[in-house]
Design an enzyme around this catalytic site. Sequence first.
Site, PDB file in Angstrom:
ATOM      1  N   LYS A 278      -3.818  17.305 -13.080  1.00  0.00           N
ATOM      2  CA  LYS A 278      -3.879  17.136 -11.635  1.00  0.00           C
ATOM      3  C   LYS A 278      -3.446  18.436 -10.962  1.00  0.00           C
ATOM      4  O   LYS A 278      -2.474  19.059 -11.358  1.00  0.00           O
ATOM      5  CB  LYS A 278      -2.969  15.987 -11.181  1.00  0.00           C
ATOM      6  CG  LYS A 278      -3.431  14.618 -11.590  1.00  0.00           C
ATOM      7  CD  LYS A 278      -2.602  13.512 -10.985  1.00  0.00           C
ATOM      8  CE  LYS A 278      -2.943  13.277  -9.536  1.00  0.00           C
ATOM      9  NZ  LYS A 278      -2.357  12.011  -9.015  1.00  0.00           N
ATOM     10  N   GLU A 363      -1.338  -5.782  -9.535  1.00  0.00           N
ATOM     11  CA  GLU A 363      -0.785  -6.603  -8.465  1.00  0.00           C
ATOM     12  C   GLU A 363      -0.549  -8.047  -8.890  1.00  0.00           C
ATOM     13  O   GLU A 363       0.444  -8.672  -8.488  1.00  0.00           O
ATOM     14  CB  GLU A 363      -1.707  -6.562  -7.242  1.00  0.00           C
ATOM     15  CG  GLU A 363      -1.823  -5.208  -6.589  1.00  0.00           C
ATOM     16  CD  GLU A 363      -2.871  -4.303  -7.232  1.00  0.00           C
ATOM     17  OE1 GLU A 363      -3.019  -3.152  -6.775  1.00  0.00           O
ATOM     18  OE2 GLU A 363      -3.543  -4.750  -8.195  1.00  0.00           O
ATOM     19  N   ARG A 391      -5.447  -8.828  -3.932  1.00  0.00           N
ATOM     20  CA  ARG A 391      -5.818  -8.898  -5.340  1.00  0.00           C
ATOM     21  C   ARG A 391      -4.943  -9.879  -6.125  1.00  0.00           C
ATOM     22  O   ARG A 391      -5.199 -10.152  -7.293  1.00  0.00           O
ATOM     23  CB  ARG A 391      -5.723  -7.503  -5.965  1.00  0.00           C
ATOM     24  CG  ARG A 391      -6.425  -6.412  -5.159  1.00  0.00           C
ATOM     25  CD  ARG A 391      -6.432  -5.083  -5.863  1.00  0.00           C
ATOM     26  NE  ARG A 391      -7.464  -5.039  -6.892  1.00  0.00           N
ATOM     27  CZ  ARG A 391      -7.641  -4.008  -7.719  1.00  0.00           C
ATOM     28  NH1 ARG A 391      -6.840  -2.972  -7.666  1.00  0.00           N
ATOM     29  NH2 ARG A 391      -8.604  -4.038  -8.615  1.00  0.00           N
TER      30      ARG A 391
END
Length: 614
Positions: A278, A363, A391
């Site tokens: 990243k 979640e 979700r």
Amino acid sequence: MDSLLNSINTPEDLRALKRDKLPQLARELREFLVESVSRTGGHLSSNLGTVELTIALHTIYNTPDDRLVWDVGHQTYVHKILTGRREGMSRLRMKDGIAGFPKREESPYDTFGTGHSSTSISAALGMAVAAQLSGSPRRAVAIIGDGAMTGGMAFEALNNAGAMNANLLVILNDNDMSISRPVGALNNYLAKLMSGRFYAAMRRGSEKVLKGMPPVLEFAKRAEEHVKGMVIPGTMFEEFGFNYIGPIDGHDLNALLDTLSNVRALEGPQFLHVVTQKGKGYALAEEDCLLYHGVSKFDRTSGIVQKPDAKPTYTQVFGQWLCDMAAQDARVVGITPAMCEGSGMSEFAQKYPERYFDVGIAEQHALTFAAGMACDGYKPVVAIYSTFLQRAYDQLIHDIAIQKLPVVLAIDRGGLVGADGATHAGSFDLSFLRCIPNMIVMTPSDENECRQMLYTAITQDTPAAVRYPRGSGSGVAVSGPMQALPIGQAQVRRIGVRVAILAFGSMLAPAMAAAEELDATVVNMRFVKPLDAGLVLRMACEHELLVTVEENTVQGGAGSAVAECLLAEGVAIPLLQLGLPDLFIEQGEHAQMLAECGLDAAGLAAAIRSFLTV
């Protein structure tokens, strides 16, 4: 040196380049990314990490006929640039500009919308099976990374895909070294070898030869597994039914091109493990990839990020409250589905690491995990964005509400969220929360009220949700001792004539401003559930018109709760319900979006005047 990037308008242009030109293109793409995102803000680190991978994919695969599904969606800026949207990057995430995520309406190259994570393998498998059923030779590729493999849905899809013979390639963009250490030339060579036709043919051929000798075949299979396990961490994916390849260096274009070329020719489910960094190529982002993950406008030379409003945000108010509560009560624990910084939990995680739980992009698990802790006497606080709470709806009902477990939901990003657009808007939570039995649902109108409501929630013996917006509120100072609010009690904030405005949460400020112009009464409703029915009925008796205002869809929202209350009591009075319209609202500045929905002070006043004159 002439610019290569300016000559690339479609992947066809990219495929026409000679291989030795691609490193130059990668450098130009990184330069363009840093320059562009510094002016608009957006997701930088993850996109800097996918430059070579994106180039290689569009070089080897015949896009858009071959399907690329990106997950998470914010790693797709280079994909957008290479597919005809380079000029559009100047209006990234702005009104009428290009989205920060893949969007089917935007381009045929965006084959699937992926604002939420962990969905790519399921979608790409569906596309691969569709190609199989229709006899099409096109290929489907899921590129999954940035933590998305922590989502349970990804593993559900892997489990299903491995049992099929569809031509699916799953690429794990491992950009945080979560599975393995960085690898070098030897592993790149092994990956290239193992993805080649010779290796695949040899493997199939040896199985045919050894089928008549079961013990030998079993020994060969086990030997292969153990030898591969010594040099690659792929045993798990092999067990799912995939042919595992990698890990390879995701910044080595030659390794990527050769491996992808070989993989594209293989049949059946393939899994390619690519290791990337990243922030690659921009030193400041390499040093602090989290700071530049989702970043505001910044000076590209110094790296100084534009500071937001000095007022504390609701997120910061929550984070401080959680630390204060943890200091008072050792039973308080904090849970987040991979949103530590976004939900304001960084300080809590540092001060109370043994009571901080980041469960990954999961979640459903987050809520049931919280339920389990509540069963044994702890006080779980789940910090979750409204859009992601969607979700875990079954877990909220089945595992928490039915059992009446005292779990606190700190719901961030309620309402519209600006540049992230429709996929991240918290437009529906009041509607889907208030219909659940045993729930308390609160909507703070300012920062101090948010703190008091959070305290109120944690003192209850039932599930309680505090729903607050993104960013700062009115700037009200957060002070004084924490005191539990009387459950279901609203508060009259202004007394006027004819019209009573019942405001929920963030809508109190524009309602007060509109009321000054109209000389209307204003009630800070505070509770969506239980509703202050007594005060609602009193307002109905004392006024000619009731107006409900909420930053939530009108359908089934807080205004509907008021309508149900009036109907149940047989009270007939004109009722104007104002809120978000029945459509998905695209990206833009938050204030601009509210104005377009008629939810600013001017819009509220105009809507009420118009209703009164009908």
